[in-house]
Every structure is written in C-alpha cells, then in structure tokens.
Design an enzyme around this catalytic site. Structure first.
Site, PDB file in Angstrom:
ATOM      1  N   LYS A   1      47.039  71.755  36.077  1.00  0.00           N
ATOM      2  CA  LYS A   1      47.061  71.335  34.670  1.00  0.00           C
ATOM      3  C   LYS A   1      47.583  72.498  33.827  1.00  0.00           C
ATOM      4  O   LYS A   1      47.052  73.619  33.892  1.00  0.00           O
ATOM      5  CB  LYS A   1      45.646  70.931  34.256  1.00  0.00           C
ATOM      6  CG  LYS A   1      45.607  69.993  33.072  1.00  0.00           C
ATOM      7  CD  LYS A   1      44.180  69.509  32.880  1.00  0.00           C
ATOM      8  CE  LYS A   1      44.050  68.579  31.699  1.00  0.00           C
ATOM      9  NZ  LYS A   1      42.651  68.311  31.389  1.00  0.00           N
TER      10      LYS A   1
HETATM   11  C1  E4P Z   1      42.121  65.882  29.011  1.00  0.00           C
HETATM   12  O1  E4P Z   1      42.540  65.999  30.131  1.00  0.00           O
HETATM   13  C2  E4P Z   1      41.005  66.621  28.444  1.00  0.00           C
HETATM   14  O2  E4P Z   1      40.218  67.090  29.521  1.00  0.00           O
HETATM   15  C3  E4P Z   1      40.063  65.796  27.600  1.00  0.00           C
HETATM   16  O3  E4P Z   1      40.375  64.429  27.666  1.00  0.00           O
HETATM   17  C4  E4P Z   1      39.842  66.314  26.227  1.00  0.00           C
HETATM   18  O4  E4P Z   1      38.909  65.486  25.572  1.00  0.00           O
HETATM   19  P1  E4P Z   1      38.152  65.921  24.226  1.00  0.00           P
HETATM   20  O5  E4P Z   1      39.139  65.856  23.119  1.00  0.00           O
HETATM   21  O6  E4P Z   1      37.061  64.925  24.084  1.00  0.00           O
HETATM   22  O7  E4P Z   1      37.670  67.332  24.456  1.00  0.00           O
END
Ligand code: E4P
Length: 218
Positions: free
Chosen positions: A84
């Site tokens: 990622k």
């Molecule tokens: C995406 O891959 C992130 O891990 C996640 O969806 C972020 O979510 P949040 O905005 O609730 O922190």
C-alpha cells in the site's frame, strides 16, 4: 462486489472470515497502531489467518527508495501481500517498480479523479478513494467513485477500485448500486449490515408464538 475488511485486528478478521464473505484485508498505520502490538507480529498473524486473499500493508517511508525497500521486505512474507503506497509522485514511481517486479500495489489516500487517473496509468493493481473523509468535508465521496469508474472503464485500466473510508451501511449499499469493484469495510459496519429492527421484532414474536405450538418435534 468484493468485501474487504478494513482492520488490523486479527479477531475481527477471523470473525469476518468465519462468515465466508471475506475477499481481502486492508490495513493502515493508524489501524496497526490501534492493536498496540509489534508491527511484524500483526502482519504475520493476519497473513496466517488469510493466506490466500489480498492483504494490503502500508509502507511508512515517503521517498521512492524507502518505499521500494519496505515494500519488497513486506512482499516476501506472502504472495498475497499488496504493498500500500501513498498517492505521491514518489509513490507513483514505486508503483511502476512493483508492477515490473510482479508485486501488487494499492495506491491510498486518493481524493480526486486526477489522482486516480495517474495511479491507474502508473499501473496500480488497486486504488483506494476515501469516501468517508470526503463526506466529512461536505464533498460527495460516492460521486468520486462513479467518476473514477467512468475513467477506468473508458480506457480499460486493469486497476480495481476499492471504496475506502467506509463509515456506515449506506456507503456499502451505494457502492453495490454503482457496481464498485470492492468495498473495504470496518467490522462494525459489516455487523451493522446484518441488522434491522423489524428483523429483531419479528424474531421475538416468532419465538414467543412458537411456545404455544403443540407437539413440537424440536
Ligand atoms: C483505506 O484503505 C483506509 O485504511 C481506510 O479506509 C481509512 O478509513 P478512515 O477514513 O475511516 O480512517
């Protein structure tokens, strides 16, 4: 639509996995920090629980060399590891590197169609547009997903779109209505999807009425 779970908590992953609806896992540094456990312990636990589904693990460096080093390190722990990478210029370069090496990538922190286009062009396997965080600042997150989908389909990019920053059941339902590829969902929201007050009321009534049925075989 594929269901990923957005968590680093292995108990939640196990719970979702036991429902047999789980197609993958996404994590981020915030979710890892919440576990309070050493990073590699969490990584190994998750990969043991889901050895055959994509697991996104985020790099912590912001420069190209650092991202490549960390991504290659993480990728050696499983064929299903997806590196990622944040949506930056260095991140895009790293995506190209990993594509050449046959390592899957998930470009994260996407908030505009322009960013999505660049990430798809760079060869990202997945991109993660954050709908909840856009809704938080009075933009319509789901509209971004529609726009990105149009761009992706216009040019047949191979990238899968992950609806990220999902905060409630409606985000999941809207994702399905617009035929999103994947939604990555916190465990709490997966549980909410199953709930309806009329189901609870109806079940209570059936159970009560069942008591008065004569000569029951079970
Ligand atoms: C995406 O891959 C992130 O891990 C996640 O969806 C972020 O979510 P949040 O905005 O609730 O922190």
């Amino acid at each position: 639509m594929k269901f990923f779970i957005d968590t680093a908590n292995v108990d939640e992953i196990r719970q979702a996995n036991s429902l047999r609806i789980l197609d993958g896992v996404t994590t981020n540094p915030t979710l890892i920090a919440k576990t309070g456990k050493p990073f590699m312990d969490v990584v190994k636990e998750i990969l043991e629980e889901v050895p055959d589904k994509p697991v996104s693990l985020e790099v912590a460096s912001t420069d190209y060399e650092g991202m490549v080093k960390e991504g290659e390190y993480l990728a050696q722990f499983g064929k299903n590891v997806v590196v990622k990478i944040p949506m930056t210029i260095d991140g895009l370069k790293a995506v190209k590197h990993f594509e050449y090496k046959g390592i899957k990538t998930n470009v994260t922190l996407i908030f505009s169609p322009a960013q999505a286009l660049l990430a798809m062009k760079a060869g990202a396997s997945y991109i993660s547009p954050f709908v909840g965080r856009l809704d938080d600042i009075s933009h319509t997150g789901m509209q971004l997903i529609e726009e990105i989908k149009t761009i992706r389909d216009n040019y047949d990019f191979h990238t899968e779109i992950i609806v990220a920053s999902v905060r409630n059941p409606l985000h999941v339902v809207e994702s399905a209505i617009i035929r999103a590829d994947i939604a990555t969902i916190p465990y709490k929201v997966i549980a909410q999807l199953a709930k309806h007050p009329l189901t609870d009321i109806g079940l209570e009534r059936f159970l009560k009425d069942w008591e008065s049925v004569p000569e029951k075989p079970f």
